[in-house]
Every structure is written in structure tokens, then in C-alpha cells.
Scaffold this motif. Sequence first.
Motif, PDB file in Angstrom:
ATOM      1  N   GLY A 161       0.766  -1.234   0.000  1.00  0.00           N
ATOM      2  CA  GLY A 161       0.000   0.000   0.000  1.00  0.00           C
ATOM      3  C   GLY A 161       0.801   1.291   0.000  1.00  0.00           C
ATOM      4  O   GLY A 161       0.226   2.363   0.198  1.00  0.00           O
ATOM      5  N   ARG A 162       2.135   1.198  -0.193  1.00  0.00           N
ATOM      6  CA  ARG A 162       2.908   2.442  -0.242  1.00  0.00           C
ATOM      7  C   ARG A 162       4.068   2.328  -1.217  1.00  0.00           C
ATOM      8  O   ARG A 162       4.527   1.239  -1.540  1.00  0.00           O
ATOM      9  CB  ARG A 162       3.398   2.846   1.142  1.00  0.00           C
ATOM     10  N   TYR A 163       4.541   3.478  -1.655  1.00  0.00           N
ATOM     11  CA  TYR A 163       5.684   3.517  -2.560  1.00  0.00           C
ATOM     12  C   TYR A 163       6.971   3.386  -1.764  1.00  0.00           C
ATOM     13  O   TYR A 163       7.106   3.986  -0.691  1.00  0.00           O
ATOM     14  CB  TYR A 163       5.686   4.821  -3.370  1.00  0.00           C
ATOM     15  N   VAL A 164       7.891   2.574  -2.300  1.00  0.00           N
ATOM     16  CA  VAL A 164       9.152   2.288  -1.613  1.00  0.00           C
ATOM     17  C   VAL A 164      10.300   2.563  -2.571  1.00  0.00           C
ATOM     18  O   VAL A 164      10.253   2.184  -3.744  1.00  0.00           O
ATOM     19  CB  VAL A 164       9.182   0.809  -1.152  1.00  0.00           C
ATOM     20  N   ASP A 165      11.361   3.201  -2.047  1.00  0.00           N
ATOM     21  CA  ASP A 165      12.549   3.484  -2.854  1.00  0.00           C
ATOM     22  C   ASP A 165      13.380   2.234  -3.064  1.00  0.00           C
ATOM     23  O   ASP A 165      13.414   1.336  -2.213  1.00  0.00           O
ATOM     24  CB  ASP A 165      13.438   4.520  -2.155  1.00  0.00           C
ATOM     25  N   ASP A 166      14.072   2.199  -4.192  1.00  0.00           N
ATOM     26  CA  ASP A 166      15.057   1.169  -4.501  1.00  0.00           C
ATOM     27  C   ASP A 166      16.414   1.856  -4.379  1.00  0.00           C
ATOM     28  O   ASP A 166      16.714   2.792  -5.121  1.00  0.00           O
ATOM     29  CB  ASP A 166      14.829   0.648  -5.928  1.00  0.00           C
ATOM     30  N   VAL A 167      17.222   1.435  -3.418  1.00  0.00           N
ATOM     31  CA  VAL A 167      18.495   2.077  -3.114  1.00  0.00           C
ATOM     32  C   VAL A 167      19.623   1.247  -3.747  1.00  0.00           C
ATOM     33  O   VAL A 167      19.736   0.050  -3.484  1.00  0.00           O
ATOM     34  CB  VAL A 167      18.702   2.227  -1.600  1.00  0.00           C
ATOM     35  N   LEU A 168      20.443   1.914  -4.553  1.00  0.00           N
ATOM     36  CA  LEU A 168      21.575   1.274  -5.213  1.00  0.00           C
ATOM     37  C   LEU A 168      22.814   1.560  -4.369  1.00  0.00           C
ATOM     38  O   LEU A 168      23.107   2.719  -4.058  1.00  0.00           O
ATOM     39  CB  LEU A 168      21.745   1.815  -6.626  1.00  0.00           C
ATOM     40  N   MET A 169      23.527   0.489  -3.997  1.00  0.00           N
ATOM     41  CA  MET A 169      24.730   0.635  -3.172  1.00  0.00           C
ATOM     42  C   MET A 169      25.891  -0.092  -3.839  1.00  0.00           C
ATOM     43  O   MET A 169      25.677  -1.045  -4.596  1.00  0.00           O
ATOM     44  CB  MET A 169      24.492   0.075  -1.774  1.00  0.00           C
ATOM     45  N   GLY A 170      27.092   0.344  -3.536  1.00  0.00           N
ATOM     46  CA  GLY A 170      28.254  -0.326  -4.088  1.00  0.00           C
ATOM     47  C   GLY A 170      29.487  -0.026  -3.271  1.00  0.00           C
ATOM     48  O   GLY A 170      29.471   0.851  -2.385  1.00  0.00           O
ATOM     49  N   ARG A 171      30.535  -0.774  -3.576  1.00  0.00           N
ATOM     50  CA  ARG A 171      31.822  -0.545  -2.916  1.00  0.00           C
ATOM     51  C   ARG A 171      32.932  -1.123  -3.782  1.00  0.00           C
ATOM     52  O   ARG A 171      32.717  -2.093  -4.515  1.00  0.00           O
ATOM     53  CB  ARG A 171      31.868  -1.130  -1.525  1.00  0.00           C
ATOM     54  N   PRO A 172      34.115  -0.530  -3.666  1.00  0.00           N
ATOM     55  CA  PRO A 172      35.259  -1.116  -4.379  1.00  0.00           C
ATOM     56  C   PRO A 172      35.736  -2.363  -3.633  1.00  0.00           C
ATOM     57  O   PRO A 172      35.477  -2.518  -2.437  1.00  0.00           O
ATOM     58  CB  PRO A 172      36.316  -0.008  -4.315  1.00  0.00           C
ATOM     59  N   LEU A 173      36.410  -3.241  -4.347  1.00  0.00           N
ATOM     60  CA  LEU A 173      36.994  -4.428  -3.755  1.00  0.00           C
ATOM     61  C   LEU A 173      38.514  -4.276  -3.813  1.00  0.00           C
ATOM     62  O   LEU A 173      39.122  -4.499  -4.851  1.00  0.00           O
ATOM     63  CB  LEU A 173      36.570  -5.689  -4.507  1.00  0.00           C
ATOM     64  N   GLY A 174      39.092  -3.859  -2.720  1.00  0.00           N
ATOM     65  CA  GLY A 174      40.538  -3.672  -2.678  1.00  0.00           C
ATOM     66  C   GLY A 174      41.273  -4.989  -2.723  1.00  0.00           C
ATOM     67  O   GLY A 174      40.661  -6.058  -2.684  1.00  0.00           O
ATOM     68  N   PRO A 175      42.587  -4.916  -2.807  1.00  0.00           N
ATOM     69  CA  PRO A 175      43.386  -6.152  -2.871  1.00  0.00           C
ATOM     70  C   PRO A 175      43.274  -7.016  -1.643  1.00  0.00           C
ATOM     71  O   PRO A 175      42.875  -6.650  -0.611  1.00  0.00           O
ATOM     72  CB  PRO A 175      44.816  -5.651  -3.043  1.00  0.00           C
TER      73      PRO A 175
END
Length: 175
Positions: A161-175
Motif C-alpha cells: 500500500g505504499r511507494y518504496v525506494d530502490d536504493v543502489l549501493m556499491g563498494r570497491p573491492l581492494g586487494p
Amino acid sequence: MSEPSTSRAASVRPAVPEDGPALGELDRSTWSTLHAVQPRPQPPYEPFFDDRHPPRDILVAEAVNAAGETVLAGYVRVVPPTPMVCNAHVRQIQGLAVAGWARGRGVGRSLIRAACAAARAQGANRITLRVLGHNAPARALYEAEGFAVEGVLRGEFFLAGRYVDDVLMGRPLGP
């Protein structure tokens, strides 16, 4: 995907076909509008593994339950986000679930760390995911593991019954 890893909370290993029934049950038992955009699964249930979701894409966590048995406690699915060569350096978490009895024991954290290690072992230098905006516990966990919000699709889903945001997340993968 990667070598098994062990932590105080859980032992993480690649999935095998025999894990399918337990993973299906875990998926059904953890279903919630907090993280699911698909309707609640109904019988007859689809198999957990299929052509688009093979065992090689899944890492499973095992932990000791209240009865002292080592059982499946969670899983994470890590895949290339697209089949394009120009995107081959990225992996995406496309599913993470932790059994109710195993929450708060570091199982989710172990799975995220194992997912990052597996992605790195596959040659990725970046990992991404999508999480529903109202899923504060998952967002906090991802942020604690180095993920940052990289975009928000406002009102992307209409759930309960409500609108929900889609959150895009990311991160680098260091050595």
C-alpha cells in the motif's frame, strides 16, 4: 565461488545442489515486505535452483542452532550484473537471507564478507547491490561493510500500500 571461510558466527561455503530444498524453505520462512518485491511464495513451490539460479552463484552459511546441530543459517547470491564484457569487473549481490534464529549472530556479515572475497577471486574490483529504502537493518549492515549509497530510484516499488525506494549501493573491492 571461493574457499570456505569460518567465523565465530558461521562457516561459509559454496552451495551444492543438495542444498536446494533447505534454501527454498529458508527463502519461504524469511519472506517479508521489508525486502521482497515479489508476492509471498505459494504452493506448489518452485525449486530454489534453476537455469538462472545455479548453485555456483550461491554461498551458504552454516551455524549451530539451539539444538546444537550445524544447519543452514543463510545464503548470499553473487553474480555478474550483466552479461556484457565491459561490465565483467563487477559482481552484484542479488539475494541475501538469514534464518530468524541466526540473526544478530554475525551470519549476514560473514556472508557479505564471503561474497566480497568470492567476487575478488573472480577478478571483480567492484561489488553492488540493491536494497529497499525502508530496510534499515540491511542498509546499516551494508554500510558497516563499506557499501555506500550510489543512487536512489524514488518510489520504484508499490508494496503493502505504499511507494518504496530502490536504493543502489556499491563498494570497491581492494586487494
